[in-house]
Design a protein around this motif. Structure first.
Motif, short mmCIF file in Angstrom:
data_model
loop_
_atom_site.label_atom_id
_atom_site.label_comp_id
_atom_site.label_asym_id
_atom_site.label_seq_id
_atom_site.Cartn_x
_atom_site.Cartn_y
_atom_site.Cartn_z
N ASP A 165 -5.57 -1.55 -5.04
CA ASP A 165 -4.98 -2.04 -3.80
C ASP A 165 -5.98 -2.93 -3.07
O ASP A 165 -6.90 -2.45 -2.41
N GLU A 166 -5.82 -4.21 -3.22
CA GLU A 166 -6.68 -5.20 -2.57
C GLU A 166 -8.15 -4.94 -2.81
O GLU A 166 -8.97 -5.03 -1.91
N GLN A 177 -7.33 0.81 -0.78
CA GLN A 177 -7.60 -0.36 0.05
C GLN A 177 -8.71 -0.01 1.04
O GLN A 177 -9.58 -0.81 1.31
N SER A 185 0.83 -1.21 0.00
CA SER A 185 0.00 0.00 0.00
C SER A 185 0.86 1.25 0.00
O SER A 185 0.49 2.29 -0.58
#
Ligand SMILES: Nc1ncnc2c1ncn2[C@@H]1O[C@H](COP(=O)(O)OP(=O)(O)OP(=O)(O)O)[C@@H](O)[C@H]1O
Ligand SMILES: [Mg+2]
Lengths: 481, 251
Positions: free
Chosen positions: B170-171, B85, B41
Motif C-alpha cells: 500500500d503506497e 501505508q 487502503s
C-alpha cells in the motif's frame, strides 16, 4: 473498532498457576493480636529478651496509630483480631541440613519451580525458602560462609548474630515509621538476613522465596541486608500464595544498609495471588522497603516486577546519605481485573552529589487501578543532587485507570530534578500489525508489554528475566483479544 | 490465487467498497491506482482482515480458501502479506525480535519447525543484502523514530523475510527517494515468480517503470471503474483522474 474494543474489554481470568495448597499440619497461634500473641511468637523462636522488648514497644506504638488512608486504594477494613499471626509447618524435629526437610515441603517448592536441592539448583543462586511464618531452609550456606557471607533466616540471625541484628534492625525503618511497619515489628515471624563483609563480591544471586500456605494467616516477614564497605550483592525475592476467597495480609519490612562503596541490587518478582476476576480474595501486599546509602559512593538499586496481589501498597525507597551515593528504582506494576496498585518510591537526597533514577512502568487492564506515587526530596545540604524520573503508563482497554502522583521537594537550588510521564494505550493498530505478520493477539500483547517494560526487565538478573517476562504475559492473558 | 467477487465493505454506516471484482492469478502483478479516499487502503485492510471494517456483501477466495473466514494471523500464515501505508511503532520491541517471532509464527502455522538462531541469522543476512537495509535499523525498536522511508524499507525487508504468496503493497513507494524506490522494486521483482503474486497500490507511474505490472486498475468511489495494462498508468499520469471522474458521475 467496536469489535476490537469489546474484545479488549473482555477480561477472562487466567488460571493462577501457584494456587495450590500443601496439606501439612501447622503449628499455629490462635487468631488475634495482643501482648500474649507477641510473647507466643517470641517464645516459639526462643528469642532473647531484647527482641521481645523491641516487639512489645512496636506493638504499643502500633496501638496508638491508625491505618493510613492516603493511598489510592479501596478495601474493606481489616479486622486485625481475625488474623493468625503465627503459623509454621510442623516439622518432625529440628532440621540440621537441607536433606532433612519434610518431603511435602520440598515438593511444594519444587512445584513452584524452586529446587532446594543444591545440586539441581542453578549454581548461581542461593535460596532461603520461607513458608508462612518460618524459613524452612537456606541453600549454599557453607560455600557463602567461606567468604564470610552470612545468609540465613532472620530467626537464626537473632540467635547466631545478635550483635548485627540488634545494631541494624529498625535502623532504616524505625518501628514508629508507619502503621504496617509497626505491626510488622511487633509480630514479624521470619524472613532473610544477609551480611556481606568488607570488600567481598557475593559470587551468586541470593534469593528468598516467600510462600503463604496456611489459611487465615498473615505473613509478616522481615528482611535485613547489610553490605559492608566495598562489597556487592544481588538479591532477589519471589512470592506466591494459594487461591482463596479471603483476603490475606502480607505486611513485610525490608531494610538495606549499604556502606561506603558498597552496592546492593534488590529485585522482587511479586506474584502473590491477585484474587479472582470478580475481585474476590487475593493478598493485601502492604510493604515497607527502604535502603540507606550510609557511606560515600554507595549504591542501592531496587527493581520490582509486581504482577500479583489484590492490593499493592509499597514504595521501596533510598536514603542517599553518603556523598556521591546513587539510588535507583525500576518498577513494572501490572494490574488486571480488580487489582489495585499504589506503588512508587522515595529518593531522599541528603548527601552532596547524590544521584537517583526512577523508571516506573505501570500496565493496567480490566477494571484495575494503577498509581505511581513518588517523592524526590533534596535536602538543604545535598548540593548538586540529580534526579531523573520517568513514569509511563500503558492501558489495555478503557475501564482501567492509571494515575501518577509525583511529589518533589527541593531545598537546595543546585539540584536538578527532571520528571517525564507518558500514558499510552495498546493500540489496536499495533495488534493488527502483529496479527498481519502471523502473530496472534496474545503473543502480540506479550511482545508489546515486554517492549514497554524492557528498560526495567533489563535490570533483572539474567536467571529471572525470562521467568519475569513470561509472568508479565500470563498476568495479562485474556485481557485483550 | 485471489478472487474477489462483488465485495462490499464499510465502517459504521459509511459504505466504502461498493462491489469490487478482481481476479489475480499466480505470477501476476496488479497495480491499483485511484484518487485519495477512493478505498484503496480499505481494500488492502479488508483483505488483511482488519476487523474495523465490516464486509456486507461478496466473497473473497484466497489459495482455495474462504479468506473472509480466516483471522488476520491465519491469512498471514496462508501467505498474505500487507506492507502498510502507515507502519506502526512498537516502542521497546526490537525489530529483529519482532521479525523472528513473525517468521516462526508463520512457520508454526504451516507445521514447520521454528528456525533456530543460526538459520534465522543466515536468512536475515541474505535478505538484508537483497533489500539493502541498514543493520542498525533492525536492532532498533520496531519503526520507532524511523524516517518515513526507513519504515517503508522495513516493510519490504519483512516481505522478503516472509516470502508471501500474495504481497499487497500500500503506497510503499510514497516518501521514498529514487534509490529507495529502486530497492523496493528490486525487492518485489525478486519475489516475483510463477507462484507468487503482487498487488501494488500506488499513485505514481514511476514505480511501474521498475515493476512492470500485468494489469492496472483504477479504483474510484469504491469500485474498479477501469482496468487495462501498463499504458493505462501512463494515460492517468498524463490526464489525471478528471476524465475518470466525469465518466463516473454518481447517479
Ligand atoms: N476507520 C475509518 N473511519 C472512518 N472513515 C474511514 C475509515 N477508514 C477509511 N475511511 C474512509 O473511507 C474512504 C476510503 O479511505 P481509504 O483509506 O481506503 O482511501 P485510499 O484510497 O487509500 O486513499 P489514499 O490514496 O489517500 O491513501 C475515505 O473517505 C476514508 O475517510
Ligand atoms: Mg491509502
Amino acid at each position: 473498532m467496536q469489535n476490537e474494543l469489546s474484545a479488549i474489554e473482555k477480561t477472562v481470568l487466567t488460571d493462577y498457576k501457584y494456587g495450590f495448597v500443601t496439606e501439612i499440619e501447622a503449628d499455629e497461634a490462635p487468631p488475634g493480636l495482643n501482648e500474649d500473641t507477641i510473647r507466643f511468637i517470641s517464645a516459639k523462636k526462643n528469642e532473647p529478651e531484647w527482641m521481645l522488648e523491641w516487639r512489645l514497644k512496636a506493638y504499643n506504638h502500633w496501638l496508638k496509630m491508625s491505618e493510613p488512608t492516603w493511598a489510592n486504594i479501596k478495601y474493606e477494613k481489616i479486622n486485625y483480631q481475625d488474623i493468625i499471626y503465627y503459623s509454621a509447618p510442623k516439622q518432625k524435629k529440628k532440621v540440621n541440613s537441607l536433606d532433612e526437610i519434610d518431603p511435602e515441603l520440598r515438593k511444594t517448592f519444587e512445584k513452584l519451580g524452586i529446587s532446594l536441592d543444591e545440586q539441581k539448583r542453578l549454581s548461581g543462586v542461593a535460596i532461603d525458602a520461607v513458608i508462612d511464618s518460618v524459613s524452612i531452609g537456606t541453600t549454599f550456606k557453607e560455600q557463602l560462609g567461606e567468604l564470610g557471607i552470612i545468609f540465613c533466616s532472620i530467626s537464626e540471625a537473632i540467635q547466631e548474630h545478635p550483635e548485627l541484628v540488634k545494631k541494624y534492625i529498625g535502623s532504616v525503618v524505625p518501628i514508629t515509621d508507619n502503621y504496617f511497619s509497626a505491626l510488622n515489628s511487633a509480630v514479624f515471624s521470619d524472613g532473610s538476613f544477609c551480611y556481606i563483609p568488607k570488600g567481598v563480591r557475593c559470587p551468586m544471586e541470593l534469593s528468598t522465596y516467600f510462600r503463604i500456605n496456611a489459611e487465615g494467616t498473615g505473613q509478616f516477614e522481615r528482611t535485613l541486608l547489610i553490605a559492608d564497605e566495598g562489597s556487592y550483592v544481588s538479591y532477589l525475592e519471589g512470592c506466591t500464595a494459594p487461591i482463596r476467597d479471603e483476603n490475606q495480609l502480607h505486611a513485610a519490612v525490608v531494610e538495606l544498609i549499604a556502606m561506603e562503596n558498597a552496592e546492593i541490587k534488590y529485585s522482587t518478582v511479586q506474584n502473590w495471588y491477585p484474587g479472582d476476576k470478580d475481585g474476590v480474595g487475593g493478598i493485601y501486599n502492604f510493604v515497607t522497603k527502604r535502603g540507606i546509602c550510609q557511606g560515600a559512593h554507595a549504591k542501592i538499586s531496587w527493581t520490582q516486577v509486581e504482577t500479583g496481589s489484590s492490593i499493592t501498597w509499597k514504595y521501596p525507597s533510598v536514603i542517599l546519605k553518603g556523598d556521591y551515593s546513587v539510588g535507583e528504582f525500576y518498577s513494572v506494576a501490572v494490574t488486571n481485573n480488580h487489582q489495585q496498585a499504589d506503588t512508587g518510591t522515595k529518593m531522599m537526597h541528603l548527601g552532596k552529589n547524590t544521584r537517583s533514577r526512577i523508571v516506573s512502568k505501570g500496565i493496567s487492564a480490566g477494571v484495575s487501578n494503577n498509581s505511581y506515587r513518588g517523592l524526590v526530596h533534596v535536602g538543604k545540604n545535598a548540593a548538586n543532587a540529580r534526579n531523573f524520573s520517568q513514569c509511563d503508563s500503558l492501558l489495555l482497554g478503557d475501564k482501567c485507570g492509571a494515575h501518577t502522583f509525583p511529589y518533589i521537594e527541593v531545598k537546595n537550588n543546585t539540584a536538578v530534578v527532571e520528571h517525564e510521564a507518558t500514558t499510552s494505550k495498546i493500540g489496536e493498530d499495533q495488534i493488527f500489525y502483529c496479527n498481519q505478520r502471523g502473530i496472534d493477539t496474545e503473543t502480540a500483547v506479550a511482545l508489546i508489554i515486554n517492549g514497554f517494560a524492557k528498560e526495567v526487565m533489563n535490570q533483572l538478573p539474567m536467571e529471572f528475566a525470562v521467568e519475569a517476562q513470561k509472568l508479565l504475559a500470563i498476568s495479562l492473558e485474556g485481557s485483550v483479544g | 490465487m485471489l478472487s474477489i467477487k462483488n465485495l462490499h465493505a464499510g465502517i459504521d454506516e459509511k459504505k466504502i467498497l461498493k462491489g469490487i471484482n478482481l481476479e489475480i492469478k499466480p505470477g501476476e502483478v496488479h497495480a491499483i491506482m485511484g484518487p485519495n479516499g477512493s478505498g484503496k487502503s480499505t481494500l488492502a485492510s479488508v483483505l488483511a482482515g482488519r476487523e474495523d471494517y465490516e464486509v456486507t456483501d461478496g466473497t473473497v477466495e484466497f489459495a482455495g480458501k474462504d479468506l473472509l473466514e480466516l483471522s488476520p494471523e491465519e491469512r498471514a500464515g496462508e501467505g498474505l502479506f500487507l506492507a502498510f501505508q502507515y507502519p506502526v511503532e512498537i516502542p521497546g520491541l526490537s525489530t529483529t525480535n519482532f521479525i523472528k517471532t513473525a517468521v516462526n509464527e508463520v512457520r508454526k502455522y504451516r507445521g514447520e519447525e521454528a528456525l533456530d538462531a543460526v538459520a534465522f541469522l543466515k536468512l536475515m543476512k541474505e535478505k538484508m543484502a537483497q533489500t539493502n537495509i541498514d543493520q542498525t535499523l533492525l536492532s532498533r525498536s520496531l519503526n520507532e523514530g524511523f524516517s518515513g522511508g526507513e519504515k517503508k524499507r522495513n516493510e519490504v525487508f519483512q516481505m522478503a523475510m516472509l516470502q508471501p504468496k500474495l504481497a499487497i503493497l500500500d503506497e510503499t513507494d510514497s516518501g521514498l527517494d529514487i534509490d529507495a524506490i529502486r530497492i523496493v522494486a528490486n525487492g518485489v521483482n525478486k519475489l516475483r515468480s510463477k507462484d507468487n503474486a503482487v498487488l501494488l497500490v500506488t499513485h505514481y507511474q514511476r514505480l511501474l517503470d521498475y515493476i512492470v505490472p500485468d494489469f492496472v486498475h483504477v479504483l474510484y468511489n469504491g469500485r474498479i471503474v477501469k482496468s487495462g495494462t501498463k499504458e493505462l498508468a501512463l494515460e492517468l499520469e498524463e490526464r489525471g483522474y478528471d476524465f475518470i471522474k466525469s465518466e463516473n458521475v454518481e447517479a
